[in-house]
Design a protein around this motif. Sequence first.
Motif, PDB file in Angstrom:
ATOM      1  N   LEU A 101       0.816  -1.209   0.000  1.00  0.00           N
ATOM      2  CA  LEU A 101       0.000   0.000   0.000  1.00  0.00           C
ATOM      3  C   LEU A 101       0.852   1.263   0.000  1.00  0.00           C
ATOM      4  CD1 LEU A 101      -2.787  -1.027   2.521  1.00  0.00           C
ATOM      5  CD2 LEU A 101      -2.725  -1.309   0.043  1.00  0.00           C
ATOM      6  N   ILE A 102       0.277   2.341  -0.506  1.00  0.00           N
ATOM      7  CA  ILE A 102       0.907   3.664  -0.526  1.00  0.00           C
ATOM      8  C   ILE A 102      -0.031   4.632   0.187  1.00  0.00           C
ATOM      9  CG2 ILE A 102       1.597   5.591  -2.011  1.00  0.00           C
ATOM     10  CD1 ILE A 102       2.212   3.532  -4.188  1.00  0.00           C
ATOM     11  N   PHE A 103       0.532   5.471   1.035  1.00  0.00           N
ATOM     12  CA  PHE A 103      -0.266   6.468   1.751  1.00  0.00           C
ATOM     13  C   PHE A 103      -0.140   7.827   1.080  1.00  0.00           C
ATOM     14  CE2 PHE A 103       0.370   3.065   4.702  1.00  0.00           C
ATOM     15  CZ  PHE A 103      -0.906   2.913   5.222  1.00  0.00           C
ATOM     16  N   GLN A 109      -0.133  -0.086  -4.447  1.00  0.00           N
ATOM     17  CA  GLN A 109       0.953   0.310  -5.336  1.00  0.00           C
ATOM     18  C   GLN A 109       0.613  -0.120  -6.743  1.00  0.00           C
ATOM     19  OE1 GLN A 109       4.772  -1.113  -4.062  1.00  0.00           O
ATOM     20  NE2 GLN A 109       4.565  -0.261  -2.017  1.00  0.00           N
ATOM     21  N   ALA A 110       1.021   0.694  -7.710  1.00  0.00           N
ATOM     22  CA  ALA A 110       0.734   0.379  -9.121  1.00  0.00           C
ATOM     23  C   ALA A 110       1.569  -0.787  -9.598  1.00  0.00           C
ATOM     24  CB  ALA A 110       1.018   1.588  -9.981  1.00  0.00           C
TER      25      ALA A 110
END
Length: 102
Positions: free
Chosen positions: A82-84, A101-102
């Motif tokens: 995950l990205i915040f 995340q991509a």
Amino acid sequence: MELIQLVSIHGIGINLKLILNGSMSISGKQCSAARALLGWTSAQLAEAASVGQATVKRFEAGDSVRDTSVGAIRAALEEAGLIFIAAGENTAAGGEGVRRQA
């Protein structure tokens, strides 16, 4: 996001990730949303972050928890992909959030 990995304290391999981009903080709402994205229970996040389940629950409820615990929670969620997104960060939707995340 820049991370450093420190390994080996007294001969024991330990992975410690320090976030150097200026902010280790995420909100309790972001934490709760992140768990939902992953389909994790608070117990699963607590185990992944090596913190108590009560710590996760207090944090998500908006209560104060140690900065080291927040950092461990964030690192575990980022490790899971995950990205915040910080409040005010330049994004199409605006506001704080979390995404895969991509």
